[in-house]
Design a protein around this motif. Structure first.
Motif, PDB file in Angstrom:
ATOM      1  N   LEU A  74      11.690  32.364  28.983  1.00 34.17           N
ATOM      2  CA  LEU A  74      11.518  33.450  29.944  1.00 34.17           C
ATOM      3  C   LEU A  74      12.892  33.868  30.432  1.00 34.17           C
ATOM      4  N   GLU A  75      13.044  35.152  30.758  1.00 32.44           N
ATOM      5  CA  GLU A  75      14.349  35.602  31.237  1.00 32.44           C
ATOM      6  C   GLU A  75      14.216  36.427  32.513  1.00 32.44           C
ATOM      7  N   TYR A  76      15.363  36.617  33.168  1.00 30.63           N
ATOM      8  CA  TYR A  76      15.427  37.418  34.384  1.00 30.63           C
ATOM      9  C   TYR A  76      16.838  38.017  34.433  1.00 30.63           C
ATOM     10  N   PRO A  77      16.958  39.217  35.004  1.00 28.66           N
ATOM     11  CA  PRO A  77      18.300  39.803  35.113  1.00 28.66           C
ATOM     12  C   PRO A  77      19.264  38.850  35.816  1.00 28.66           C
ATOM     13  N   THR A  78      20.531  38.937  35.437  1.00 29.30           N
ATOM     14  CA  THR A  78      21.500  38.005  36.017  1.00 29.30           C
ATOM     15  C   THR A  78      22.811  38.723  36.354  1.00 29.30           C
ATOM     16  N   HIS A  79      23.789  37.979  36.820  1.00 27.27           N
ATOM     17  CA  HIS A  79      25.080  38.499  37.285  1.00 27.27           C
ATOM     18  C   HIS A  79      26.042  38.691  36.107  1.00 27.27           C
ATOM     19  N   ILE A  80      26.964  39.628  36.230  1.00 26.72           N
ATOM     20  CA  ILE A  80      27.917  39.883  35.143  1.00 26.72           C
ATOM     21  C   ILE A  80      28.767  38.657  34.809  1.00 26.72           C
ATOM     22  N   ALA A  81      28.904  37.759  35.771  1.00 24.26           N
ATOM     23  CA  ALA A  81      29.789  36.603  35.555  1.00 24.26           C
ATOM     24  C   ALA A  81      29.078  35.396  34.971  1.00 24.26           C
ATOM     25  N   GLY A  82      27.745  35.504  34.805  1.00 24.11           N
ATOM     26  CA  GLY A  82      27.068  34.258  34.449  1.00 24.11           C
ATOM     27  C   GLY A  82      25.960  34.360  33.436  1.00 24.11           C
ATOM     28  N   LEU A  83      25.568  33.186  32.945  1.00 13.63           N
ATOM     29  CA  LEU A  83      24.428  33.062  32.043  1.00 13.63           C
ATOM     30  C   LEU A  83      23.782  31.689  32.267  1.00 13.63           C
ATOM     31  N   PRO A  84      22.994  31.595  33.353  1.00 12.51           N
ATOM     32  CA  PRO A  84      22.339  30.305  33.604  1.00 12.51           C
ATOM     33  C   PRO A  84      21.299  30.017  32.508  1.00 12.51           C
ATOM     34  N   VAL A  85      21.308  28.786  32.005  1.00 17.21           N
ATOM     35  CA  VAL A  85      20.319  28.373  31.008  1.00 17.21           C
ATOM     36  C   VAL A  85      19.709  27.047  31.456  1.00 17.21           C
ATOM     37  N   ALA A  86      18.396  27.059  31.671  1.00 10.32           N
ATOM     38  CA  ALA A  86      17.707  25.825  32.069  1.00 10.32           C
ATOM     39  C   ALA A  86      16.758  25.410  30.960  1.00 10.32           C
ATOM     40  N   VAL A  87      16.722  24.109  30.696  1.00  8.04           N
ATOM     41  CA  VAL A  87      15.840  23.580  29.649  1.00  8.04           C
ATOM     42  C   VAL A  87      14.920  22.558  30.282  1.00  8.04           C
ATOM     43  N   ASN A  88      13.634  22.866  30.320  1.00  9.99           N
ATOM     44  CA  ASN A  88      12.695  21.871  30.823  1.00  9.99           C
ATOM     45  C   ASN A  88      12.030  21.196  29.636  1.00  9.99           C
ATOM     46  N   ILE A  89      12.310  19.904  29.513  1.00 11.19           N
ATOM     47  CA  ILE A  89      11.740  19.113  28.424  1.00 11.19           C
ATOM     48  C   ILE A  89      10.370  18.621  28.876  1.00 11.19           C
ATOM     49  N   SER A  90       9.374  18.815  28.029  1.00 13.67           N
ATOM     50  CA  SER A  90       8.057  18.301  28.376  1.00 13.67           C
ATOM     51  C   SER A  90       7.452  17.574  27.172  1.00 13.67           C
ATOM     52  N   CYS A  91       6.538  16.650  27.465  1.00 19.55           N
ATOM     53  CA  CYS A  91       6.024  15.755  26.437  1.00 19.55           C
ATOM     54  C   CYS A  91       4.855  16.384  25.672  1.00 19.55           C
ATOM     55  N   HIS A  92       4.357  15.635  24.688  1.00 20.35           N
ATOM     56  CA  HIS A  92       3.199  16.115  23.916  1.00 20.35           C
ATOM     57  C   HIS A  92       1.933  16.109  24.763  1.00 20.35           C
ATOM     58  N   ALA A  93       1.997  15.492  25.947  1.00 26.20           N
ATOM     59  CA  ALA A  93       0.841  15.512  26.852  1.00 26.20           C
ATOM     60  C   ALA A  93       1.144  16.447  28.022  1.00 26.20           C
ATOM     61  N   THR A  94       1.712  17.599  27.724  1.00 27.84           N
ATOM     62  CA  THR A  94       1.974  18.599  28.760  1.00 27.84           C
ATOM     63  C   THR A  94       0.645  19.101  29.305  1.00 27.84           C
ATOM     64  N   ARG A  95       0.502  19.043  30.619  1.00 22.91           N
ATOM     65  CA  ARG A  95      -0.793  19.365  31.231  1.00 22.91           C
ATOM     66  C   ARG A  95      -0.686  20.533  32.196  1.00 22.91           C
ATOM     67  N   SER A  96      -1.561  21.489  32.050  1.00 21.15           N
ATOM     68  CA  SER A  96      -1.660  22.565  33.036  1.00 21.15           C
ATOM     69  C   SER A  96      -3.035  23.203  32.960  1.00 21.15           C
ATOM     70  N   ALA A  97      -3.418  23.873  34.026  1.00 18.55           N
ATOM     71  CA  ALA A  97      -4.701  24.581  34.050  1.00 18.55           C
ATOM     72  C   ALA A  97      -4.609  25.722  35.054  1.00 18.55           C
ATOM     73  N   SER A  98      -5.324  26.807  34.770  1.00 16.42           N
ATOM     74  CA  SER A  98      -5.264  28.004  35.618  1.00 16.42           C
ATOM     75  C   SER A  98      -6.649  28.517  35.968  1.00 16.42           C
ATOM     76  N   LYS A  99      -6.713  29.224  37.068  1.00 19.26           N
ATOM     77  CA  LYS A  99      -7.967  29.863  37.463  1.00 19.26           C
ATOM     78  C   LYS A  99      -7.657  31.087  38.321  1.00 19.26           C
ATOM     79  N   ILE A 100      -8.480  32.094  38.156  1.00 17.14           N
ATOM     80  CA  ILE A 100      -8.313  33.288  38.996  1.00 17.14           C
ATOM     81  C   ILE A 100      -9.473  33.352  39.985  1.00 17.14           C
ATOM     82  N   LEU A 101      -9.135  33.499  41.256  1.00 14.73           N
ATOM     83  CA  LEU A 101     -10.183  33.631  42.289  1.00 14.73           C
ATOM     84  C   LEU A 101     -10.309  35.099  42.666  1.00 14.73           C
TER      85      LEU A 101
END
Lengths: 175, 280
Positions: B253-280
């Motif tokens: 995913l990306e977002y606009p950034t500053h002319i001086a920078g390029l932040p890069v974040a890496v989130n490592i997740s396992c084969h048992a990555t868990r999430s769930a969503s719902k809309i109310l």
């Protein structure tokens, strides 16, 4: 596949080869970060430990709470390397077998070789599967630590891979 | 305006926490099965079979997929036309988490202070991110994440002149450092741009997206493909014991950034990555 039963004496340990798959039956104890910190402090102060380390099997695991019916819902291994700084002192006190996931430091490997100990890998992220291999579970010490307490487990045919054998051969080194 | 009672929010959070911890995500289970079909290495196959069976047992017997039932992140997209009634919004979310971890026999892994380290006994507080969006609905996503993999995540403030190759290299290197420790095969979230904190947020948010999705931004899709390809030459494989499959999926995913920078974040997740969503 080789089946082994506790106590895992030196005679048993020295037969095991790096990379070998085994099924373990018998008694093992869970211990992770906080327990290791406490055990190391007790060793340093020459105090009595809450479990006999000689030939003991320590499983790096913080299980989910015991359910009605007496079993853990899930109990896979945690990352072993966080225990590395405490491990040599425990090996010196007679600890012979460890179960966890991931690689170990050189200090740990050297001490395993020296003490003819063994380090097993369990499959990380297979906690529900592994829980089915547990026959009984009781809190043994440090109950106040919750998931981090020492639990005494009786396991049957618990699947493991030899990660570091008694000659210091390391599964993550030969690759 | 649409009224939504806090009790509804609490119940939704509770159910989502339980669902995420017991039912492995369909996209991830499919990826594990695909890996199993493609893997030639006998040992890796054996491990993958166990992981698939683990998911089956967890679902059937309502056991946690992994004993590290995680630190819970809750993502709320709040429609600006919603009025929350009947009590405190944030309390309702925390209560939902608390109820799930109590009733589901899930592990309580949260300590009140990182220094004093006393367990709160409830797995709360969760980390809550709220954004206000158009509409009259609330979307709730929970991501209970184990710390074996969270510990291996990383962020780098790169230079604006750094090449794509250098970005790929940083992401791959982060996975390499994680090695066997964080339960490979991995799922990777990459956050690009914004600020230090925004990049980290994006990288984690990316883990909630299906791994079989095609990134709608072509330049990100290409980047994902390149990273994935490189990642799967690392020979880390299941349990770090070698094999073709080191990374099951990646989302950037990306977002606009500053002319001086390029932040890069890496989130490592396992084969048992868990999430769930719902809309109310």
């Amino acid at each position: 596949m080789r089946k082994i039963t506790t106590p895992l004496t030196k005679a048993v340990r020295t037969k095991l080869k790096c990379g070998e798959h085994v099924l373990l039956t018998g008694t093992i104890y869970t211990a992770r970060d906080m327990v290791h910190k406490r055990l190391k402090e007790l060793v340093d102060r020459k105090k009595r430990l809450p479990l006999e380390l000689k030939n003991a099997v320590i499983y790096y695991c913080g299980p989910t709470p015991i359910r009605t019916g007496g079993d853990f819902g899930s109990c896979g291994p945690t990352t072993s390397s966080r225990m590395d700084s405490f491990t040599p002192a425990l090996l010196q006190k007679g600890l012979a077998v460890m179960i966890g996931k991931g690689s170990r430091s050189k200090d740990v490997r050297d001490m395993i070789k020296k003490r003819r100990a063994v380090y097993f890998l369990a499959v990380g992220g297979a906690g529900a599967y592994l829980a089915k291999k547990i026959i009984s579970a009781n809190t043994h010490a440090y109950a106040e630590l919750g998931a981090e307490a020492i639990y005494k487990l009786k396991v049957k045919n618990f699947p493991l891979i030899v990660g570091i054998d008694s000659r210091g051969k390391d599964i993550y080194e030969k690759r | 305006m649409r009224n939504i009672h806090v009790k509804k929010i609490k119940n939704a959070v509770r159910e989502l926490c339980l669902e995420a911890n017991f039912n492995l995500r369909k996209d991830i289970l499919a990826a594990l099965k695909k890996a199993l079909r493609q893997e030639k290495n006998k040992r890796s196959k054996r491990i993958l079979i166990m992981l698939v069976e683990n998911a089956v047992i967890a679902k059937k017997e309502r056991r946690a997929i992994c004993q590290d039932t995680g630190a819970v992140s809750v993502y709320i997209s709040m429609g600006q036309g919603v009025r929350v009634t009947g009590g405190d919004f944030e309390k309702a979310i925390q209560e939902g988490v608390r109820e799930a971890y109590r009733s589901g026999h899930l592990r309580k892994s949260i300590v009140a202070s990182p220094i004093k380290r006393k367990n709160t006994g409830t797995n709360t507080p969760a980390v809550i991110h709220t954004e206000i969006v158009k509409g009259e609905k609330i979307k709730i996503t929970v991501l209970p994440k184990g710390f074996g993999s969270e510990n291996k995540s990383s962020i780098k403030m790169m230079k604006p002149t750094d090449s794509e190759k250098e970005i790929i290299s940083f992401v791959t290197e982060t996975a390499k450092v994680a090695g066997a420790d964080a339960c490979p095969p991995y799922i990777i979230g990459v956050g690009l741009g914004g600020t230090f904190d925004k990049a980290a947020w994006l990288s984690k948010m990316a883990l909630t997206i299906r791994i079989d999705r095609k990134n709608p931004r072509p330049h990100l899709r290409k980047l994902e493909e390149k990273i994935l390809k490189k990642m799967n030459t690392l020979n880390i494989g299941p349990m770090g014991l070698g094999g073709k499959m080191t990374c099951l999926g990646i989302n950037a995913l990306e977002y606009p950034t500053h002319i001086a920078g390029l932040p890069v974040a890496v989130n490592i997740s396992c084969h048992a990555t868990r999430s769930a969503s719902k809309i109310l």
